[in-house]
Design a protein around this motif. Structure first.
Motif: not given
Length: 204
Positions: A129-147
């Motif tokens: 948030x501080x680096x990009x000077x905004x909190x409002x950023x759309x992104x996709x998170x992924x996981x390798x959690x098998x369950x």
């Protein structure tokens, strides 16, 4: 916790269950919480088209903040008078519900207070948030959690993702709500200190 974090809970929604598992990454062989957050950092970096220098600074800040959050977090767990039992112990021994199981199936073997996932997440989000000077950023998170029943999940802000990661520990039945909230506060404080004092951009 007895109701919400239980295996087979009827109070947990399908969406909460999916969120609980996508953030888990507790099992050996997964990239664990810091690895997952670094993967998201790389995705955001690619979306923003960061330069080599910008990437070096961003990843250094994120990594140092998460490392410092880990140190602070385990100091909280082991260097304070609070040695809080996990929900599975509280429910089985305190409430005498000896058959109770958390959604996660297993429980970390160290004190509950405060949540490490929450601290990592807040440290990461605070830097982003501080680096990009905004909190409002759309992104996709992924996981390798098998369950995990889903592989990806999309967010519209860094704080939204971090709040869900913190809540996921309650939904998995391995933390209390105050573990999550206090972990968020700790991680946010670490991020603010690191961003203010370390690896300032040229000319700042």
């Amino acid at each position: 916790m007895r109701d919400l974090g239980a295996a087979g809970s009827t109070s947990l929604t399908t969406d909460q269950t999916a969120a609980a598992w996508i953030w888990a990454n507790d099992a050996n062989g997964t990239y664990k919480p810091p690895g997952q957050l670094l993967d998201i950092t790389a995705r955001v970096s690619r979306d923003r088209g960061l330069t080599t220098y910008q990437n070096a600074r961003l990843f250094a800040l994120v990594s140092v903040a998460m490392a410092d959050a880990a140190i602070a977090e385990w100091d909280v767990k082991y260097q304070t008078p609070i040695d809080l039992w996990r929900p599975v112990s509280a429910i089985r021994e305190g409430l005498r519900d000896t058959t109770w199981k958390p959604l996660s199936g297993t429980t970390p073997c160290f004190p509950a207070w405060a949540s490490g996932h929450s601290a990592f997440g807040a440290a990461w989000a605070g830097i982003m948030r501080q680096y990009f000077k905004t909190d409002g950023t759309t992104f996709t998170a992924s996981t390798d959690e098998p369950k995990s029943p889903v592989r990806n999940r999309t967010f519209t802000s860094f704080s939204q993702a971090t709040r869900e990661e913190a809540d996921s520990r309650v939904w998995l039945g391995v933390h209390y709500p105050w573990d999550a909230s206090d972990g968020l506060t700790l991680g946010e404080n670490v991020a603010t200190w690191v961003f203010t004092h370390k690896m300032k951009s040229v000319g700042s």
